[in-house]
Each structure stands twice: as C-alpha cells, then as structure tokens.
Design an enzyme around this catalytic site. Sequence first.
Site, PDB file in Angstrom:
ATOM      1  N   GLY A 116      -6.015  -0.971   2.580  1.00 44.07           N
ATOM      2  CA  GLY A 116      -7.179  -1.575   1.952  1.00 44.07           C
ATOM      3  C   GLY A 116      -6.914  -1.769   0.471  1.00 44.07           C
ATOM      4  N   GLN A 128      -9.042  -2.888  -8.250  1.00 46.04           N
ATOM      5  CA  GLN A 128      -7.692  -2.315  -8.303  1.00 46.04           C
ATOM      6  C   GLN A 128      -6.658  -3.299  -8.841  1.00 46.04           C
ATOM      7  OE1 GLN A 128      -7.940  -0.657  -4.049  1.00 46.04           O
ATOM      8  NE2 GLN A 128      -6.720   0.852  -5.142  1.00 46.04           N
ATOM      9  N   CYS A 161      -4.720   6.774  -2.289  1.00 46.43           N
ATOM     10  CA  CYS A 161      -5.255   5.587  -2.973  1.00 46.43           C
ATOM     11  C   CYS A 161      -4.154   4.931  -3.783  1.00 46.43           C
ATOM     12  CB  CYS A 161      -6.396   5.997  -3.897  1.00 46.43           C
ATOM     13  SG  CYS A 161      -7.103   4.602  -4.813  1.00 46.43           S
ATOM     14  N   LEU A 162      -4.056   3.617  -3.686  1.00 43.62           N
ATOM     15  CA  LEU A 162      -3.031   2.879  -4.437  1.00 43.62           C
ATOM     16  C   LEU A 162      -3.257   2.982  -5.943  1.00 43.62           C
ATOM     17  CD1 LEU A 162      -2.848  -0.308  -2.182  1.00 43.62           C
ATOM     18  CD2 LEU A 162      -1.229   1.607  -2.235  1.00 43.62           C
ATOM     19  N   HIS A 220     -13.900   4.172   1.564  1.00 42.23           N
ATOM     20  CA  HIS A 220     -13.008   4.282   0.413  1.00 42.23           C
ATOM     21  C   HIS A 220     -13.051   2.999  -0.435  1.00 42.23           C
ATOM     22  CE1 HIS A 220      -9.086   5.662  -1.470  1.00 42.23           C
ATOM     23  NE2 HIS A 220      -9.139   4.398  -1.841  1.00 42.23           N
ATOM     24  N   GLU A 221     -12.948   1.844   0.227  1.00 39.71           N
ATOM     25  CA  GLU A 221     -12.933   0.568  -0.498  1.00 39.71           C
ATOM     26  C   GLU A 221     -14.297   0.262  -1.114  1.00 39.71           C
ATOM     27  OE1 GLU A 221     -10.105  -0.474  -1.179  1.00 39.71           O
ATOM     28  OE2 GLU A 221      -9.091   0.716   0.342  1.00 39.71           O
ATOM     29  N   HIS A 248     -14.801   1.924  -4.352  1.00 39.16           N
ATOM     30  CA  HIS A 248     -14.136   1.254  -5.482  1.00 39.16           C
ATOM     31  C   HIS A 248     -15.079   0.253  -6.158  1.00 39.16           C
ATOM     32  CE1 HIS A 248     -10.013   2.621  -5.676  1.00 39.16           C
ATOM     33  NE2 HIS A 248      -9.802   2.427  -4.391  1.00 39.16           N
TER      34      HIS A 248
HETATM   35 ZN    ZN Z   1      -8.267   3.310  -3.361  1.00 41.69          ZN
END
Ligand code: ZN
Length: 188
Positions: free
Chosen positions: A46, A51, A99-100, A141-142, A145
């Site tokens: 995701g 991000q 998480c990226l 999670h997304e 963000h």
């Molecule tokens: Zn993330």
Amino acid sequence: MAVLPIRISGDPVLHSPAEPVETIDDEVRRLVADMFETMDAAPGVGLAAPQVGVGLRLFTYGWVDEEGNRWRGVAINPELLISPPPPGDPDLDEESEGCLSFPGERFGLRRADRALLRATDLDGDEFEIDAHGWLARIFQHEYDHLDGTLYTDRLSYPDRKIVAKITKKLGWGRPGVSWMPGVDDLEG
Ligand code: ZN
C-alpha cells in the site's frame, strides 16, 4: 510513469491531515500511475499520497490473499468504517506491521479484523470493499496516513522508545528525508 522518492517519518507532509481530491484530472491520474509504480518498486502492499509528498486523500493498494485473490486499486477520498481492535497484546507472527515511511522495521500492532472501505476510483465511480484480515489492516494503515498518523504513532512503550532511538540514530525525524525504491537498499 516514474518511481517517486518516499518520504521518511519526520517530514511534515506525513504528519498533517491530507486534503480531499477535488477533481480527478490528468495530474491525479499521473500521480496514481506513479504511485502504483513506486509501490511495486518498493515493494509495498500500500502507498498513500502523503508518502510521496502529496497531501491528498488517496492511496493505492496491491495484495494477493491466501486464496490467490488479487486486490489492487486506488481509493480516492476514502471513508473507512471499523470496529475497535480486539483488546490485548499483538501476536508478533500474525500482527506485525511495517511502513515504507519507516523503512526496514516492523512492530506488532493490533488492528480491527474487519474494515469497510468506501471510496471513489479513477473513473469517478464509487465502490465498497468489505475487508477482513490483512486487507483490513492495509486499509487501516493507509487510511491513517491520510489523517497524518503513522503506525509508529500507535505503538506503546517500549516500542515507542525503540522508534525514537532508531529515528535519532538514522537522522530521521526531520523534514526532507526520503529514500528511492530501486536505488536505496531499504524495504518497508
Ligand atoms: Zn505506511
């Protein structure tokens, strides 16, 4: 299309609520195409617009479940209905998350097992997904963000302390730090 640099925790865009998408125009379509490419290159399941430095309420997701069903799409101006996560401590084998924007680390976190996503797709059509398990986790999670919340913000002691240590050690926690999928050797 292009792979975009991924902002790392500390960049203000990751810690502020994103704005609704007003019109699905060429700019939004290009952003979404770039986000798919970036998500696949990372690789990740995701990716939310903040991000990649864009404060808009949209995220991409891409995941194959245990039965081989392929979930892939973009959620524009999403709403998410969830029940409270179950009480107790997370099972680290089943409930650990990464998480990226906090790459290379994973921590246990409880999430609701079910999440109802309502959003708009790139054609402007509304859709709904009743997600369970890992897909429900991805959506939570997304969606977080888009409200300026990282999963690391949801951790409790002692994980919060470990996050602070890593942030300090790696020089994160400040504006303008990013990494480039396919170039920098990091993963979410
Ligand atoms: Zn993330």
